[in-house]
Design an enzyme around this catalytic site. Sequence first.
Site, short mmCIF file in Angstrom:
data_model
loop_
_atom_site.label_atom_id
_atom_site.label_comp_id
_atom_site.label_asym_id
_atom_site.label_seq_id
_atom_site.Cartn_x
_atom_site.Cartn_y
_atom_site.Cartn_z
N LEU A 150 1.11 -13.99 -3.32
CA LEU A 150 2.50 -13.56 -3.32
C LEU A 150 3.48 -14.34 -4.54
O LEU A 150 3.40 -14.55 -4.91
CB LEU A 150 3.12 -13.19 -1.90
N HIS A 151 4.26 -13.04 -4.57
CA HIS A 151 5.96 -13.54 -5.41
C HIS A 151 6.93 -12.65 -5.20
O HIS A 151 6.79 -12.34 -3.58
CB HIS A 151 4.87 -13.18 -7.17
N HIS A 200 7.12 -9.53 -4.23
CA HIS A 200 6.05 -9.17 -2.78
C HIS A 200 7.12 -9.54 -1.82
O HIS A 200 7.43 -8.88 -0.94
CB HIS A 200 5.44 -10.13 -1.79
N GLN A 224 8.38 -0.51 -7.38
CA GLN A 224 8.92 0.27 -7.30
C GLN A 224 8.01 0.06 -8.92
O GLN A 224 7.59 1.22 -9.99
CB GLN A 224 10.39 0.61 -7.89
N LYS A 225 7.76 -1.22 -9.49
CA LYS A 225 6.69 -1.54 -10.23
C LYS A 225 5.63 -0.72 -10.62
O LYS A 225 4.95 -0.34 -11.72
CB LYS A 225 6.48 -2.74 -10.80
N GLN A 253 1.49 4.59 -8.07
CA GLN A 253 1.21 3.77 -6.78
C GLN A 253 1.78 4.34 -5.02
O GLN A 253 1.60 5.43 -4.31
CB GLN A 253 0.99 2.49 -6.61
N SER A 270 1.30 -10.49 -9.89
CA SER A 270 0.25 -11.30 -9.85
C SER A 270 -0.06 -11.72 -10.99
O SER A 270 -0.43 -13.28 -11.81
CB SER A 270 -0.30 -11.17 -8.95
#
Length: 278
Positions: free
Chosen positions: A30-31, A34, A145-146, A150, A183
Amino acid sequence: MKVLTGIDEFRGARSSLGGSLGFVPTMGYLHEGHLSLIRKARGDCSHVVVSIFVNPTQFGLNEDLSKYPRDLKRDLDLIQPLGADIVWTPTPEIMYPGGFQTWVEVERLTQGLEGTMRPGHFKGVATVVAKLFNVVQPHKAYFGQKDAQQAAVIRQMARDLNFPLEVVVCPTVREADGLAMSSRNKYLDAEERKAAVVLFRALSAAKSAFDAGERNAEKLRQIVRNILAAEPHAKTQYVSCADYDTLEELELIKGNTLLSMAVMLGKTRLIDNFVIGP
Ligand code: PAF
């Protein structure tokens, strides 16, 4: 905070959570991106579930699943203070038992952009997210949103398969210099990390042109391509200026628009986007 692996034990714990449930599906490592989703879910809902599952079916043959970064203890230490109720950590055997043969495919939205570069990727994503939704039964599910395509694919899948939930898309979280958190950033060496800011610079330049009145989509794509081409460490895979909802390439910008790109920095593949619109 409960950390659970099996589906039956998860369902048992889930059934005692009354009120609204916010769900943040992740592949771990996680960053801050997240964590921002978990904070948003915590603010919106009575309870929060986070899943950590490195989904093998969304990795292509040339993408190294075994090298995907994993650190469960670190992830749990980051989630704990944010007040999640359950972290669900299923195994590949639980998600894809022997004899598994049912897949979810979103047809049109997956044809361009990441879908072209990563054949089969969205089939794996849509399938695992549908399975996660079925087990977790959330009221709201949170995505960044990145990964714009997806998010669009999951929104479409949830609508088409009648999942009774809201897909919430949250803003991209960036490093101080503008690099979108991911990540994969950990794979960049010092030189590549410095060069990686070119994605943000290129998007910012195109947005400035848009803000100054440019509505020709090809001109915006060209601004992005030119800036990327001037960075020796960067190899552009695609630059797109597409309708935000259909992801079809545009000639003229009239409504919400997704300006996006995929770029190789050494061996690391980075994506980023801005949403622009009148
Ligand atoms: O964005 C991700 O981390 C993954 O694609 C997701 C949505 C958790 C599905 O495996």
